[in-house]
Design an enzyme around this catalytic site. Structure first.
Site, PDB file in Angstrom:
ATOM      1  N   ARG A  59      29.315  51.320  58.286  1.00 18.67           N
ATOM      2  CA  ARG A  59      29.633  51.351  56.856  1.00 18.67           C
ATOM      3  C   ARG A  59      30.951  52.093  56.566  1.00 18.67           C
ATOM      4  O   ARG A  59      31.585  51.881  55.547  1.00 18.67           O
ATOM      5  CB  ARG A  59      28.481  52.022  56.094  1.00 18.67           C
ATOM      6  CG  ARG A  59      28.497  51.739  54.598  1.00 18.67           C
ATOM      7  CD  ARG A  59      27.453  52.564  53.860  1.00 18.67           C
ATOM      8  NE  ARG A  59      26.120  52.418  54.395  1.00 18.67           N
ATOM      9  CZ  ARG A  59      25.344  53.440  54.796  1.00 18.67           C
ATOM     10  NH1 ARG A  59      25.779  54.676  54.744  1.00 18.67           N
ATOM     11  NH2 ARG A  59      24.130  53.209  55.270  1.00 18.67           N
ATOM     12  N   TYR A 112      41.670  45.399  32.931  1.00 22.04           N
ATOM     13  CA  TYR A 112      40.879  44.284  33.476  1.00 22.04           C
ATOM     14  C   TYR A 112      39.447  44.393  32.939  1.00 22.04           C
ATOM     15  O   TYR A 112      38.833  45.457  33.019  1.00 22.04           O
ATOM     16  CB  TYR A 112      40.902  44.411  35.005  1.00 22.04           C
ATOM     17  CG  TYR A 112      40.195  43.332  35.771  1.00 22.04           C
ATOM     18  CD1 TYR A 112      40.629  42.011  35.735  1.00 22.04           C
ATOM     19  CD2 TYR A 112      39.108  43.650  36.575  1.00 22.04           C
ATOM     20  CE1 TYR A 112      39.984  41.036  36.471  1.00 22.04           C
ATOM     21  CE2 TYR A 112      38.464  42.666  37.316  1.00 22.04           C
ATOM     22  CZ  TYR A 112      38.905  41.366  37.253  1.00 22.04           C
ATOM     23  OH  TYR A 112      38.264  40.398  37.985  1.00 22.04           O
ATOM     24  N   ASP A 185      45.548  50.726  38.299  1.00 17.61           N
ATOM     25  CA  ASP A 185      45.195  49.437  38.891  1.00 17.61           C
ATOM     26  C   ASP A 185      46.519  48.699  39.081  1.00 17.61           C
ATOM     27  O   ASP A 185      47.111  48.210  38.123  1.00 17.61           O
ATOM     28  CB  ASP A 185      44.249  48.672  37.960  1.00 17.61           C
ATOM     29  CG  ASP A 185      43.791  47.354  38.579  1.00 17.61           C
ATOM     30  OD1 ASP A 185      44.536  46.794  39.413  1.00 17.61           O
ATOM     31  OD2 ASP A 185      42.709  46.873  38.212  1.00 17.61           O
ATOM     32  N   LYS A 209      43.720  39.474  45.609  1.00 19.91           N
ATOM     33  CA  LYS A 209      44.805  38.732  44.978  1.00 19.91           C
ATOM     34  C   LYS A 209      45.975  38.576  45.966  1.00 19.91           C
ATOM     35  O   LYS A 209      45.866  37.847  46.918  1.00 19.91           O
ATOM     36  CB  LYS A 209      45.212  39.432  43.680  1.00 19.91           C
ATOM     37  CG  LYS A 209      44.017  39.747  42.752  1.00 19.91           C
ATOM     38  CD  LYS A 209      43.453  38.521  42.077  1.00 19.91           C
ATOM     39  CE  LYS A 209      42.122  38.773  41.390  1.00 19.91           C
ATOM     40  NZ  LYS A 209      42.117  39.799  40.359  1.00 19.91           N
TER      41      LYS A 209
HETATM   42  C1  LIG Z   1      40.909  40.621  40.092  1.00 21.08           C
HETATM   43  C2  LIG Z   1      41.208  41.976  39.601  1.00 21.08           C
HETATM   44  C3  LIG Z   1      40.360  43.036  39.874  1.00 21.08           C
HETATM   45  C4  LIG Z   1      39.056  42.876  40.602  1.00 21.08           C
HETATM   46  O1  LIG Z   1      39.178  42.370  41.868  1.00 21.08           O
HETATM   47  P1  LIG Z   1      37.961  41.568  42.566  1.00 21.08           P
HETATM   48  O2  LIG Z   1      38.323  41.608  43.994  1.00 21.08           O
HETATM   49  O3  LIG Z   1      37.961  40.214  41.947  1.00 21.08           O
HETATM   50  O4  LIG Z   1      36.702  42.322  42.288  1.00 21.08           O
HETATM   51  C5  LIG Z   1      40.705  44.289  39.407  1.00 21.08           C
HETATM   52  N1  LIG Z   1      41.823  44.477  38.691  1.00 21.08           N
HETATM   53  C6  LIG Z   1      42.671  43.467  38.399  1.00 21.08           C
HETATM   54  C7  LIG Z   1      43.901  43.742  37.594  1.00 21.08           C
HETATM   55  C8  LIG Z   1      42.378  42.185  38.846  1.00 21.08           C
HETATM   56  O5  LIG Z   1      43.205  41.190  38.522  1.00 21.08           O
END
Ligand SMILES: *Cc1c(COP(=O)(O)O)cnc(C)c1O
Length: 397
Positions: A59, A112, A185, A209
């Site tokens: 983990r 988000y 973020d 992403k």
């Molecule tokens: C997609 C996204 C997330 C979350 O990511 P996941 O891997 O889909 O959980 C968080 N912040 C932003 C700005 C995003 O575009």
């Protein structure tokens, strides 16, 4: 930066069993749950500073996941980084590292949406309360929102639906004056925005992403500026128990190696298409921070090395929903999908105000529907032809 992307986290001497040290280029994929210790001393060493002494149990990581963490930390200039099973898990684990019952946190209103849901639906039940503020807040007004029990601020810039750019260094300065941790973020711009040079303590990225880059895995990464912050985050991630699978970590590391060239192409094609869209008669506004028409273009130019392939645009008022549907339904190269950051182009209609509570995003009189586009790695002439045909469907429906 490109050299860091290619060479970060590489330990070829550890990735081989060959007596002459011939090695493969990428890390072996270690599938792990149980970790076995060769003797009591090794086990005692591992327990002496759990979970910071390397392998302990599946983990908490293995050499494949450590390689990606190290590579990401190198690119961010971080002390260290932690992987999680999704970007959402990364945001949540980072927040949970710094709050207890009775605390207060500050968050951009353009965050988000699932990050907002975590605060309003989960943290609230445990006595942690959130105040949202406009992404265009002035640093002085931001400072007035800080309470004695505020422990952190979470920013996101540019906003992923409306693309406001925040004055992150100025907000961070106000936050640090009151002892807050500053979390960002930074999913929009890994390599484009340097969180730790702009006052942040924690950099969160949905590796799902651009880092993974191929729309085929879910992962989050949290990087910390200093060792103390890293330890708090690693503990939080360890206690939440949300590691990614090792195959996915392998793929995400493979994505990271080519992030530089991919993102440059996304950025270049994105800006060209944004400029083309700005000239279209059907369109009244393009929300791309790299355009001079963008309200925070000056901040963007100062803080970012370039743009990604993601931005928004707004139609003139008067197109029926049926016409917009006809435009979207007939796209050949632009798929409809909620995520982004892969090699493929996406186009989707959105409602920017569906998750705003401080102040509504101003759609404006004479302004119509909004859309978000992710410009992929296709030939730009083909993408423009696809959009042109889309506008024909829009205007003739
Ligand atoms: C997609 C996204 C997330 C979350 O990511 P996941 O891997 O889909 O959980 C968080 N912040 C932003 C700005 C995003 O575009």
């Amino acid at each position: 930066m490109d050299t860091k992307l290619v060479h970060g986290g590489v330990h070829r001497d550890e990735w081989t069993t060959d007596p002459l040290k011939r090695s493969v280029v990428n890390p072996p994929v270690y599938h792990s749950s149980t970790v076995v210790f060769p003797n009591v001393a090794a086990l005692r060493f591992a327990s002496s500073d759990w979970p910071f002494t390397g392998m302990w149990y599946g983990r908490h990581g293995n050499p494949t996941t450590f390689a990606l963490e190290e590579a990401f930390a190198a690119l961010e200039g971080a002390d260290n980084a932690c992987l999680t099973a999704s970007g959402v898990a990364a945001v949540n684990a980072a927040i949970l590292a710094f709050v207890k019952a009775g605390d207060h946190i500050l968050m951009t209103d353009a965050v988000y949406e699932p990050s907002r849901a975590f605060c309003d639906l989960f943290l609230k039940r445990f006595g942690v309360f959130t105040t949202y503020f406009s992404p265009c807040v002035s640093p002085d007004h931001f400072a007035t929102l800080i309470r004695d029990n505020t422990t952190l601020v979470l920013v996101e810039s540019p906003a992923s639906l409306s693309f406001e750019v925040m004055d992150v260094p100025a907000i961070a300065e106000k936050a640090h004056a009151r002892g807050l941790k500053v979390l960002i973020d930074n999913t929009y711009g890994p390599t484009l925005f340097a969180p730790f040079d702009n006052g942040c303590d924690v950099s969160i990225n949905a590796a799902t992403k651009y880092i993974a880059g191929h729309s085929d895995l879910m992962m989050g990464i949290v990087a910390a500026k200093d060792p103390e912050t890293y330890r708090a985050i690693k503990k939080s991630v360890a206690e939440l128990g949300c590691p990614p699978g090792t195959d996915d970590a392998y793929l995400a590391l493979r994505g990271l190696r080519t992030l530089g060239v991919r993102l440059r192409q996304h950025g270049e094609s994105g800006l060209k298409i944004a400029k083309w869209l700005e000239q279209r008669p059907e369109i009244i506004r393009v929300m791309h921070p790299g355009l001079e028409s963008h309200p925070q273009h000056h901040l963007f130019k100062k803080q970012f090395k370039g743009s990604a392939g993601l931005f928004g645009f707004q139609l003139k008022a008067g197109f029926s929903q049926k016409a917009v549907d006809a435009m979207l339904d007939g796209m050949k190269l632009h798929a409809m999908g909620f995520s982004w950051g892969g090699f493929e182009s996406l186009l989707i209609q959105n409602n920017i105000n569906s998750c705003r509570t401080v102040e509504q995003w101003k759609y404006g009189d004479g302004y119509g529907q909004t859309m978000r586009i992710h410009v992929g790695l296709e030939d730009i002439a083909d993408l423009i032809a696809d959009l042109e045909q889309g506008f024909e469907r829009l205007t003739s429906a």
